[in-house]
Design an enzyme around this catalytic site. Structure first.
Site, PDB file in Angstrom:
ATOM      1  N   SER A 263       0.840  -1.190   0.000  1.00 46.78           N
ATOM      2  CA  SER A 263       0.000   0.000   0.000  1.00 46.78           C
ATOM      3  C   SER A 263       0.885   1.253   0.000  1.00 46.78           C
ATOM      4  O   SER A 263       1.618   1.473  -0.971  1.00 46.78           O
ATOM      5  CB  SER A 263      -0.967  -0.061   1.186  1.00 46.78           C
ATOM      6  OG  SER A 263      -2.047   0.822   1.005  1.00 46.78           O
ATOM      7  N   ASP A 377      -9.506  -5.890  -4.407  1.00 51.33           N
ATOM      8  CA  ASP A 377      -9.026  -4.792  -3.572  1.00 51.33           C
ATOM      9  C   ASP A 377      -9.834  -3.553  -3.933  1.00 51.33           C
ATOM     10  O   ASP A 377      -9.754  -3.060  -5.057  1.00 51.33           O
ATOM     11  CB  ASP A 377      -7.531  -4.570  -3.832  1.00 51.33           C
ATOM     12  CG  ASP A 377      -6.909  -3.537  -2.910  1.00 51.33           C
ATOM     13  OD1 ASP A 377      -7.652  -2.760  -2.276  1.00 51.33           O
ATOM     14  OD2 ASP A 377      -5.669  -3.513  -2.834  1.00 51.33           O
ATOM     15  N   HIS A 409      -7.166  -6.409  -0.418  1.00 51.53           N
ATOM     16  CA  HIS A 409      -6.048  -5.499  -0.179  1.00 51.53           C
ATOM     17  C   HIS A 409      -4.941  -6.133   0.640  1.00 51.53           C
ATOM     18  O   HIS A 409      -3.765  -5.804   0.460  1.00 51.53           O
ATOM     19  CB  HIS A 409      -6.574  -4.254   0.545  1.00 51.53           C
ATOM     20  CG  HIS A 409      -5.584  -3.140   0.648  1.00 51.53           C
ATOM     21  ND1 HIS A 409      -5.039  -2.530  -0.458  1.00 51.53           N
ATOM     22  CD2 HIS A 409      -5.033  -2.526   1.735  1.00 51.53           C
ATOM     23  CE1 HIS A 409      -4.204  -1.575  -0.064  1.00 51.53           C
ATOM     24  NE2 HIS A 409      -4.176  -1.555   1.243  1.00 51.53           N
TER      25      HIS A 409
END
Length: 445
Positions: A263, A377, A409
């Site tokens: 991320s 995601d 995710h």
């Protein structure tokens, strides 16, 4: 990891930072008077009485969170994480020398901690919303790998870390894991799940060493609260220090050290690669390619739609965050007040990100890259983010991309449509992810 306002979390404080290298947080006896004040403060937030809540805080807090900022942050939480299920009982903590009353907030079983920080005059001088995490687990040992504790220097306090080492003489290729947004622990704990622990154990069992560590925003929150900082201070500098430490460890091949970012960590991995030319390669897990503020707005809208809110309600929900995003886009490095807060984070942070493009930096590198994306995601998406990476690198021989149709995710199974409830389901990172990472590392000798 779960959206800027939700996982970077609100972190505003005017209490002075501590330079102590001792643990930042410990349990303390609950002061009944402070508990009443903290409960009253959060009650006012729940009642949408934001001006009354601000009246309980120091003038510095009023300046930092006035003008609708407190309202925008508080109202954004359920829009990103689903409805709140309950509030826990207040409990006492001592954080870097300051009295803190903490209440657990459970959103669709995704737990956060609301920390109300008091100064010596019993005024509210800080308000932090952070992921609720348990204490790190003891080092693990198995037939395939062992673990030991390390410390990463490079700041005012060492960062506790865990090195997962394969059995055998080595030397082994190795990976440093770099967190997503927010004050993450070394396991990137979210609800009942620990994605970084799963990845570390999975890769170590496949013959690849892994170093993971507590993020500085978790270890030293006082360094950031009320102070100017950049994404380098939060993420990049410590990742570089972790890489340097890993190269010095016995049975590690110093020429085969990789960085794997998740991320926000994936977004910043190209900058880390830019600053350490000796890295063997970069692994990007759920890598954003759009501006962080745009990602936050998109996530907020998505979750509101998932909850069945009307377009009118969604527009009202987005009004305050959109106003802050508009201000972020107008920031100027020379003219703007770098200490002004947006979503609880100073303008200096946003200015740093506004001048950073992970794809353009990646174009300038001569490093192998592995880009991994879950198709379920909803935070970093195939249609908004991966499509941009594909446009830039689909024909590049040094970049490989892999998609996982049923993963979200955190690279665990996700529902269809995916949503915040997925994070409350106990799961582990998919074995195919570790297989692919290990195979790619071996293919880059």
């Amino acid at each position: 990891m779960i959206g800027f306002a939700a996982s970077h979390m609100m972190r505003v404080s005017t209490a002075p930072a501590s330079s102590s290298s001792t643990p930042a947080t410990r349990t303390a006896a609950l002061d009944p008077g402070l508990a009443r004040l903290a409960t009253q403060f959060i009650d006012l937030l729940d009642a949408q009485a934001f001006d009354d809540a601000l009246a309980m805080t120091t003038p510095e807090m009023v300046q930092a969170l006035g003008g609708g900022k407190l309202q925008g942050i508080w109202q954004a939480l359920p829009s990103q994480l689903g409805p709140r299920e309950y509030r826990g009982e207040p409990r006492g903590q001592l954080i870097e020398g300051h009295d803190v009353v903490t209440e657990r907030l459970q959103f669709k079983e995704v737990a956060l901690d609301a920390r109300v920080v008091f100064d010596k005059n019993k005024r509210i001088a800080g308000f932090h919303i952070v992921p609720a995490t348990d204490a790190p687990a003891a080092p693990t040992s198995s037939d395939h790998f062992s673990e030991r504790e390390l410390e990463i220097d490079g700041g005012p306090a060492a960062l506790p870390a865990t090195l997962s080492m394969p059995r055998g003489d080595g030397p082994f290729a190795a990976v440093v894991l770099v967190h997503g947004s927010g004050p993450q622990d070394r396991d990137e704990t979210l609800g009942p799940n620990k994605p970084f622990r799963d990845i570390a154990h999975g890769l170590a069992g496949r013959g690849i060493a892994v170093l993971r560590y507590e993020k500085r925003t978790k270890v030293n929150p006082g360094l950031f609260a009320g102070n100017m900082f950049t994404v380098d201070d939060e993420t990049v500098d410590d990742a570089l220090a972790a890489v340097a430490l890993l190269r010095t460890q016995a049975r590690i091949d110093p020429e085969r050290v990789f960085v794997a970012g998740h991320s926000l960590g994936a977004m910043m991995a190209p900058r880390i690669g830019q600053r350490d030319a000796k890295l063997a390669g970069l692994i990007l897990l759920a890598a954003p390619a759009t501006k962080l503020e745009d990602t936050m707005l998109r996530q907020t809208r998505y979750v509101a739609q998932l909850d069945g809110q009307s377009e009118t309600d969604i527009q009202q929900l987005l009004a305050a965050p959109q106003a802050q995003v508009n201000r972020i886009r107008q920031l100027d490095w020379f003219a703007s007040d770098k200490s002004e807060l947006f979503f609880g984070v100073p303008a200096s942070y946003w200015l740093d990100l506004n001048h950073y493009d992970p794809i353009e930096v990646s174009r300038s590198l001569d490093l192998p890259m592995l880009i991994l994306q879950g198709e379920r995601d909803y935070q970093v998406t195939t249609t908004d983010d991966l499509v941009r990476w594909k446009a830039a690198f689909a024909s590049s021989p040094r970049v490989q991309m892999i998609e996982y149709p049923e993963l979200g995710h955190t690279f665990m199974p996700a529902s269809q449509p995916p949503g915040p409830n997925d994070y409350a389901v106990p799961a582990t990172v998919a074995a195919e992810l570790m297989d692919d990472i290990a195979a790619w590392i071996r293919s880059n000798p």
